[in-house]
Write an enzyme that holds these catalytic residues in place. Structure first.
Site, PDB file in Angstrom:
ATOM      1  N   TYR A 114     -21.612  -7.661   1.309  1.00  0.00           N
ATOM      2  CA  TYR A 114     -22.806  -6.979   0.806  1.00  0.00           C
ATOM      3  C   TYR A 114     -22.804  -5.543   1.297  1.00  0.00           C
ATOM      4  CZ  TYR A 114     -25.570  -7.221   5.206  1.00  0.00           C
ATOM      5  OH  TYR A 114     -26.044  -7.068   6.484  1.00  0.00           O
ATOM      6  N   CYS A 115     -23.626  -4.736   0.637  1.00  0.00           N
ATOM      7  CA  CYS A 115     -23.765  -3.326   0.998  1.00  0.00           C
ATOM      8  C   CYS A 115     -25.219  -2.945   0.746  1.00  0.00           C
ATOM      9  CB  CYS A 115     -22.782  -2.463   0.198  1.00  0.00           C
ATOM     10  SG  CYS A 115     -22.970  -2.601  -1.593  1.00  0.00           S
ATOM     11  N   HIS A 116     -25.467  -1.784   0.229  1.00  0.00           N
ATOM     12  CA  HIS A 116     -26.841  -1.365  -0.089  1.00  0.00           C
ATOM     13  C   HIS A 116     -27.288  -1.952  -1.425  1.00  0.00           C
ATOM     14  CE1 HIS A 116     -30.437   1.080  -0.211  1.00  0.00           C
ATOM     15  NE2 HIS A 116     -30.092   1.490  -1.417  1.00  0.00           N
TER      16      HIS A 116
END
Length: 170
Positions: A114-116
Site C-alpha cells: 500500500y501507499c497513499h
C-alpha cells in the site's frame, strides 16, 4: 538533405514506439493498476485490518519515511520505500529479519502493498512479481481509505477525511 533525412528517421524511430505505448491498456503494462485491477490481485480494507492477527502475511507500506512521520501507518506494516522495494526483497532471509523484524516472505507467501492512493503500491506489486513472488496484492484504497475509516491525517498537510470533520454551530 542527408542530415534532414537522418533527423526525420531518428524522430520516427523514437516517436513510433512511444505512440504505440500510449495506446496500450495500462493493465497490460501493470495488472496491479488500480483503474483495472482484477479482484484476485486487490486487497480490501477488511483483509488489511485483519492482518494484525496474521503475521504470516507481509503488509508493506511503500511511502517515504517522511510521509509516515506525518500520517502514521497501518498496524503490522513495515516500511520499504518504493525506490528500494526490489533490493529489499532480494535480501537474504536473515538480513531481512534483522532489518525489519519480520520473516522474509517466501515466493508463495502473501504480500500486500500500500501507499497513499494505490499507484506506487501497484508499481511495487509488479516489481515483486517480476522477482518471482506469486501471491501479491495491491491495497488499492491504501492510506486514503484506511485514514478515512480511522479519522487519521491524509497527508503532511494535516488534512483529515471529509467524514471526520466536525462542524460547530454558532
Amino acid at each position: 538533405m542527408a542530415r534532414q533525412f537522418f533527423v526525420s528517421l531518428t524522430a520516427l524511430l523514437i516517436a513510433a514506439p512511444l505512440a504505440c505505448l500510449a495506446e496500450v491498456n495500462p493493465c497490460v503494462l501493470n495488472p496491479f493498476n488500480k483503474t483495472c485491477i482484477a479482484d484476485n490481485l486487490r486487497a480490501k480494507y477488511e483483509e488489511v485490518i485483519s492482518l494484525k492477527y496474521k503475521f504470516d502475511v507481509l503488509l508493506i507500506d511503500v511511502r517515504t519515511p517522511e510521509e509516515l512521520a506525518c500520517t502514521g501507518s497501518i498496524p503490522t506494516s513495515i516500511n520499504i520505500p518504493l525506490a528500494t522495494v526490489s533490493d529489499e526483497l532480494k535480501l537474504a532471509p536473515s538480513l531481512f529479519l534483522c532489518k525489519y523484524g519480520r520473516k522474509k516472505p517466501g515466493l508463495n507467501d502473501l504480500i500486500i502493498f500500500y501507499c497513499h492512493s494505490g499507484n506506487r503500491a501497484a508499481t511495487a506489486a509488479l516489481a515483486a512479481v517480476q522477482l518471482g513472488f506469486r501471491n501479491v496484492k495491491n491495497y488499492v484504497g491504501s492510506w486514503i481509505e484506511y485514514a478515512t475509516h480511522h479519522c487519521l491525517p491524509l497527508d503532511c498537510s494535516g488534512a483529515t477525511p471529509e467524514p471526520c470533520k466536525t462542524t460547530t454551530s454558532m
